[in-house]
Motif scaffolding. Structure first.
Motif, PDB file in Angstrom:
ATOM      1  N   UNK A 247       0.867  -1.181   0.000  1.00 14.04           N
ATOM      2  CA  UNK A 247       0.000   0.000   0.000  1.00 14.04           C
ATOM      3  C   UNK A 247       0.902   1.229   0.000  1.00 14.04           C
ATOM      4  N   UNK A 248       0.376   2.342  -0.503  1.00  9.43           N
ATOM      5  CA  UNK A 248       1.201   3.547  -0.566  1.00  9.43           C
ATOM      6  C   UNK A 248       0.798   4.553   0.489  1.00  9.43           C
ATOM      7  N   UNK A 249      -0.418   4.389   1.042  1.00 13.06           N
ATOM      8  CA  UNK A 249      -0.820   5.299   2.114  1.00 13.06           C
ATOM      9  C   UNK A 249      -1.694   4.569   3.117  1.00 13.06           C
ATOM     10  N   UNK A 250      -1.743   5.117   4.325  1.00 16.79           N
ATOM     11  CA  UNK A 250      -2.537   4.507   5.394  1.00 16.79           C
ATOM     12  C   UNK A 250      -3.268   5.617   6.132  1.00 16.79           C
ATOM     13  N   UNK A 251      -4.603   5.490   6.180  1.00 13.52           N
ATOM     14  CA  UNK A 251      -5.436   6.519   6.790  1.00 13.52           C
ATOM     15  C   UNK A 251      -5.788   6.153   8.226  1.00 13.52           C
ATOM     16  N   UNK A 252      -6.457   7.053   8.966  1.00 13.66           N
ATOM     17  CA  UNK A 252      -6.732   6.776  10.381  1.00 13.66           C
ATOM     18  C   UNK A 252      -7.375   5.409  10.634  1.00 13.66           C
ATOM     19  N   UNK A 253      -6.901   4.725  11.665  1.00 19.91           N
ATOM     20  CA  UNK A 253      -7.327   3.390  12.095  1.00 19.91           C
ATOM     21  C   UNK A 253      -6.790   2.263  11.216  1.00 19.91           C
ATOM     22  N   UNK A 254      -5.934   2.585  10.258  1.00 23.68           N
ATOM     23  CA  UNK A 254      -5.387   1.520   9.422  1.00 23.68           C
ATOM     24  C   UNK A 254      -4.058   1.014   9.979  1.00 23.68           C
ATOM     25  N   UNK A 255      -3.991  -0.296  10.203  1.00 21.76           N
ATOM     26  CA  UNK A 255      -2.698  -0.863  10.588  1.00 21.76           C
ATOM     27  C   UNK A 255      -1.882  -1.201   9.348  1.00 21.76           C
ATOM     28  N   UNK A 256      -0.631  -0.871   9.363  1.00 19.28           N
ATOM     29  CA  UNK A 256       0.253  -1.239   8.256  1.00 19.28           C
ATOM     30  C   UNK A 256       1.611  -1.664   8.783  1.00 19.28           C
TER      31      UNK A 256
END
Ligand code: GDP
Length: 521
Positions: A247-256
């Motif tokens: 993935x290239x971006x992670x928004x609020x509440x996203x685990x990466x």
């Protein structure tokens, strides 16, 4: 919430709730997390090959719309408590799993106490409904005593009947989680700013370096951002989701899962984006120094073999607790037998609180922390992370490969005669090329590293024509061009500041070294 208020409503967008699953051992936490994941994680490019990254996000169809929920994938309240102990608030909702046949058990109560103390709303999953002796009403009655009152008794706690084994009731549970979140919480965050969040788990991978799973709490994390996470820092090189997909971006509440950090952050460490790599490094270094000081303070409180006798004299301890780890069980037994034969003197006792075969583990260190014990490793060593933990916690670890050496040390310690032995370990040498005067830092020796590594805050001496002309110095400042550096390697140029020592000249050699406690073998 002050942060929320400051942002202005127009910037805030709904984010998925973050859920932790807690409950008594064997009541089905792991099974439930698996069941939710298997039925609800949207399949990735790899076609159902999921990766354990410590958290996952699912999609749930909810009244014609699809909503996401994030689950922390480490069951039990230990992770929850560890993160909370570090000041991190990760969880919005706790799912309390109670086996319908077993009912409320000690760890059920512990878990709900933790959740209530953290002000986290609870949804109760009454699990194992498929079992013969399932009695959900009993569970409801029991939990009412702890303030978890079901809706049908006039309370506001949602109870959901599930069978993690058969995958029954999962949708109802997710529905309850969303309803509880909507009723109790402001589930919004601003995705249009630099990311902030929490590290959930991390490890060192041989091929990929430090691998950390982080949960974004506000803002959006992008590949290429520079971040600080605890005392780790770096540029985000790549990110992966729970399916192992890029993935290239992670928004609020996203685990990466994040690659590119300098080292491994701890669970519960906060992370945030910085303007550039230099700022990230400086913040990380400051935090590391603060950590070291905290570790020193702890170390002073903990028992070490050297000051055991002193502690006895001061009436602080009367028992030397030991944890014995060895490579083979015969050695551990022999060591324990010999230790217990030591004449310890009046009012003092030796106690082996734990013994085992294999490497020294995190659990050993935690035990040593709780029981103020010393760890003896016989032909075994801890993994690097475990050694770091021991260092931070100030736990005394000793390594031996001869039983008598261990016995000798402990006997000496009991008599107050054990003194640590130190040895000098050469780190590196540098040749001075040119001296710059600086009113602020004293003279700076523009140098080239000739061997090893020059590291900031290590000891140093200056040699001229083979003779020592300055001793007991320390590398007070170290620069690469204009930037502060932690260390500089062979063949690189650097500026070395030796505090108030100003006699350094072109052609001098600066030798740096460290004093290490001599291993006893
Ligand atoms: P944890 O210690 O809370 O994580 O519990 P586990 O998820 O490991 O489950 C403990 C045991 O209970 C395992 O043998 C599971 O297969 C079993 N188990 C979990 N959920 C159910 C369920 O809904 N029904 C039945 N019959 N067994 C279950």
């Amino acid at each position: 919430d002050a942060e929320l208020a400051a942002e202005g409503d127009e910037e805030l967008e709904v984010r998925p709730p973050v859920v932790t699953v807690m409950g008594h051992v064997d009541h089905g936490k792991t099974r439930l997390l698996d069941a939710i994941r298997n039925t609800k994680v949207v399949e990735g490019e790899h076609g159902g090959i999921t990766q354990h990254i410590g958290a996952y996000q699912i999609q749930h169809v909810h009244e014609d719309s699809t909503r996401a929920i994030t689950f922390i994938d480490t069951p039990g309240h230990e992770a929850f408590t560890a993160m909370r102990a570090r000041g991190a608030k990760v969880t919005d909702i706790a799912v309390l799993v109670v086996a319908a046949d077993d009912g409320v058990m000690p760890q059920t109560v512990e878990a709900l106490n933790h959740a209530q103390a953290a002000n986290v709303p609870i949804v109760v999953a009454v699990n194992k409904m498929d079992k013969e002796g399932a009695n959900p009403d009993k569970v409801k009655g029991q939990l009412t005593e702890y303030g978890l009152v079901p809706e049908e008794y006039g309370g506001d706690t949602m109870f959901v009947h599930v069978s993690a084994l058969q995958g029954v009731g999962i949708d109802d549970l997710l529905e309850a989680v969303l309803l509880t979140a909507d009723a109790a919480l402001d589930m919004r965050a601003n995705p249009n700013k630099d990311a902030r969040g929490i590290a959930i788990e991390a490890n060192l991978d041989r091929g990929r370096g430090a691998v950390a799973t982080v949960l974004v709490q506000s803002g959006t994390l992008n590949v290429g951002d520079t971040i600080v996470a605890g005392t780790a820092h770096g540029r985000v090189r790549a990110m992966f989701d729970e399916n192992g997909d890029i993935v290239t971006k992670a928004e609020p509440s996203r685990p990466v899962q994040v690659l590119g950090l300098s080292n491994v952050p701890r669970a519960g460490d906060t992370f945030f984006v910085t303007d550039d790599e230099r700022t990230a490094r400086q913040i990380a270094e400051k935090r590391e120094a603060a950590d070291r000081n905290a570790a020193l303070a702890k170390r002073r409180k903990r028992i070490s073999l050297e000051d055991f006798d002193q502690a006895v004299a001061e009436g602080k301890v009367d028992t030397l607790n030991l944890i014995l780890k060895g490579d083979v069980s015969g050695a551990v037994e022999a060591l324990e037998d010999s230790l217990l034969k030591i004449d310890v003197g009046e009012g003092v006792q030796l106690r082996v609180i734990h013994r085992g075969v294999g490497a020294i583990t995190q659990n050993d260190v935690n035990l040593a922390t709780v029981d103020n014990a010393i760890i003896i490793g016989f032909n075994v060593k801890p993994a690097e992370r475990v050694a770091d933990l021991a260092e931070r916690e100030g736990v005394d670890m000793r390594f031996y490969s001869v039983i008598y050496a261990a016995i000798d040390d402990i006997e000496l310690a009991l008599k107050g005669m054990l003194k640590p032995e130190y040895e000098e370990v050469q780190l590196g040498t540098a040749e001075v090329r040119e001296v710059f005067r600086s009113s602020k830092f004293g003279n700076i020796a523009g140098s080239i590293v000739r061997s090893g590594i020059i590291r900031r805050n290590t000891r140093a001496r200056v040699l001229r024509d083979g003779k020592v002309i300055g001793d007991n110095l320390s590398v007070d400042s170290l620069k690469r061009f204009k930037d502060d550096a932690t260390e500089v390697r062979t063949d690189f140029e650097c500026g070395i500041g030796l505090g108030s020592f100003n006699d350094v000249k072109e052609g001098d050699t600066i030798e740096t070294f460290e004093m290490r406690e001599k291993p006893r073998v």
